[in-house]
Design an enzyme around this catalytic site. Sequence first.
Site, PDB file in Angstrom:
ATOM      1  N   ASP A 257      38.890  48.773  39.681  1.00 14.47           N
ATOM      2  CA  ASP A 257      39.428  47.822  38.726  1.00 14.47           C
ATOM      3  C   ASP A 257      40.617  48.477  38.015  1.00 14.47           C
ATOM      4  OD1 ASP A 257      39.887  45.551  37.279  1.00 14.47           O
ATOM      5  OD2 ASP A 257      37.826  45.294  36.590  1.00 14.47           O
TER       6      ASP A 257
HETATM    7  C1  BGC Z   1      39.849  42.705  35.646  1.00 16.59           C
HETATM    8  C2  BGC Z   1      39.705  42.349  37.103  1.00 16.59           C
HETATM    9  C3  BGC Z   1      41.034  41.952  37.678  1.00 16.59           C
HETATM   10  C4  BGC Z   1      42.035  43.052  37.438  1.00 16.59           C
HETATM   11  C5  BGC Z   1      43.402  42.765  38.018  1.00 16.59           C
HETATM   12  C6  BGC Z   1      40.991  43.649  35.391  1.00 16.59           C
HETATM   13  O1  BGC Z   1      41.247  43.802  34.046  1.00 16.59           O
HETATM   14  O2  BGC Z   1      38.629  43.257  35.189  1.00 16.59           O
HETATM   15  O3  BGC Z   1      38.748  41.344  37.257  1.00 16.59           O
HETATM   16  O4  BGC Z   1      40.910  41.659  39.026  1.00 16.59           O
HETATM   17  O5  BGC Z   1      42.163  43.246  36.043  1.00 16.59           O
HETATM   18  O6  BGC Z   1      44.073  41.792  37.324  1.00 16.59           O
END
Ligand code: BGC
Length: 715
Positions: A257
């Site tokens: 993530d």
């Molecule tokens: C979120 C994810 C997301 C990623 C990319 C993160 O802050 O937890 O779910 O896919 O950002 O945008």
Amino acid sequence: MSRIQRLIRDMTLAEKLGQLTMTAAGYAVTGPVIAGDSTDGIKSGAIGNLLNLVGADHVHEMQRLAIEQSRLGIPLLVGLDVIHGHRTLFPIPLAEAGTFDPRLWELTASEAAAEAAADGLAMTFAPMLDVSRDPRWGRSAEGAGEDPWLGMQMAAAKVRGFQGASLAAPHTLAAVAKHFCGYGPVNAGREYASVDISERTLREVHLPPFEAAVAAGVVAVMPAFTDLAGIPLTAHVDLLRGWLRGRLGFDGVIISDYNAIAELIRHGVAADLTEAAVLALKAGVDIDMMSNAYRSGLPIALEHGLVSLADIDAAVHRVLALKENLGLFENPYGRGARAESAATLTRRRQLAREAGARAIVLMKNEADCLPLRADPARIAVIGPLADAPGEMRGPWWAAGVAAGHVSVLEGLRTALPHTDIVHAQGTDILGTDTGGIQAAVDLCDAADAIVLCVGEAAAMSGEAASRAHLDLPGQQRLLAQSVIERAHARGRHVIVVLFSGRPLILPWLFEEADAVLAAWFLGCEAGHAIADVVTGRVSPSGRTPVSWARALGQVPVFFGERPTGRPADPKDHFTSKYLDVPNDPLFAFGHGLTYGRFTLSNLRVSPPRVRESDDIQIKVDVLNEGAREAEETVFLFTRDRLASVARPLLELMGFAKITLRPRAQGTVTLNLAAAQLKFLGLNLQPVFEPGEVEILVGPCADRSRLLVHCIELMR
Ligand code: BGC
């Protein structure tokens, strides 16, 4: 030697780490902004993957740099959070779960994939498979709600929809099952907080949707930001390498993530970026999203023998294999090569409208005040969410711009051209100003019906949107109560359209309003979809995929709880209950009214005794005693009353739908493989235990409304 082997042989360490890196291109909602250093990074091979870049031209421009100007010409992988649509937004996942319609789940995902792919994208960070039983957690909006079995069905449908039959086709996206795993039960519903749940709950509740996604062929998985009993998922060897790769045989890409590898330092398990990179790579994370930990840390780690080149090569291999599967080597400009036709976009919006109407849950309908009588002379449409097109998007709107979303006001005006539709906002969603309330209340006097649009702002759910109060924000309660009071004094009904990314806790509203539609966030066609249901063009069929609590102190309240040794008994003080509120939720999982009136009868289950390999057939008669055609959803639950491990009070095992004209009767058939009645025994291994099992069928998880039939399981 394969192409991938050749490439790995020829790559420098920096180029390898580039393939293990994903950086943001800095997409803004108004259009893409290319971050300053991406261009050089792509040319040098230091960046192999991008996120947040949208628009075929922009993606192709970057792709051209990778293909034509980098030494090895490896195509970029470009991803975005296409959670519930790309430009054409569909209902948020929680709302869509409530349609209990796997065909629709798959279709909206495949349409979202086609639209995003036409914009040049090749990956979506979806579906989110975290089971959520705590409405304080804003990310409840992104998933399928409280039940693991429902989560499994939706996981499989979404993966099929996004990825299509062949990932190489230019209208597909690589799906990313996230967030692996157990992110939903964060402490006190507080975003990113620590998680500590039992091994059994992990296996029974939180892992099954991921298992379903892997079985459906998902090609990527994203570990959660959170820790599980002290081990951050980004560094969780047992779960990533052991369970996911080892036990499930997942051989796709694990993508961290956003900045999650670097956050291992704040979690307190890594001293610096190098240690963080080592932990993540060792656990099996292939792509580092936004931490710059792999590029900066792995060369040092390699030098000190903390990781091996083989570890790095294995990760690079998986990333390149994914790019190959996506057809990016053969056809790097395939996605986004052709703009979609106007007809496709029109058809897709129509689908958004249908999905929207099917996702609406009619929570209450006193005196059958819905649907509206034909052509009322005047309707007052009141509230801060009545004329709020941008809010209809809900959280995670991908490339969906605020304009072009249909508000409730617009939807009703279009649907009722001969009705005088007046509007007042009354108050803001969040603000403290009550100055507009009186004018809104005064509109009630001359209106035949009042539609009151209240709820959360779109940004109040989704990521980083935990709430400790789940009442209406701002001054909306004052507005609602003032409007209802005046309307009732004038003998008028108030129909509430409630927007939220979670079940709110509004016992007073459900008590005082005449009708309530849970509209969640329905996407671009929200206003038309709501008008369809309000006017009766569509008979509501949505069912809530989460329980709605009466009070915050009940949270988590969900139907799959285990029994207690002291079940609630009003006559016995020392039993499991509250002194001030009943145990059950205000609305059970599966609740949702229709414009019909259904009764279920004559439950038949055969055979009466089953072995593990048998199939069980369940039939129930459904009669529509109402005056309108409507669709009924029938749920199948089981209850194993006596087992080596206490089983939940109800377990969801199936659902089916039937549409019936007034006074028509039909039969619903549900099939259950007896093997589904296996559970994790004392040693956490699946067992099929002989004994009696209840088969329960009915309109929701309220046990008092279920028909019951017992069968016997035999060895
Ligand atoms: C979120 C994810 C997301 C990623 C990319 C993160 O802050 O937890 O779910 O896919 O950002 O945008």
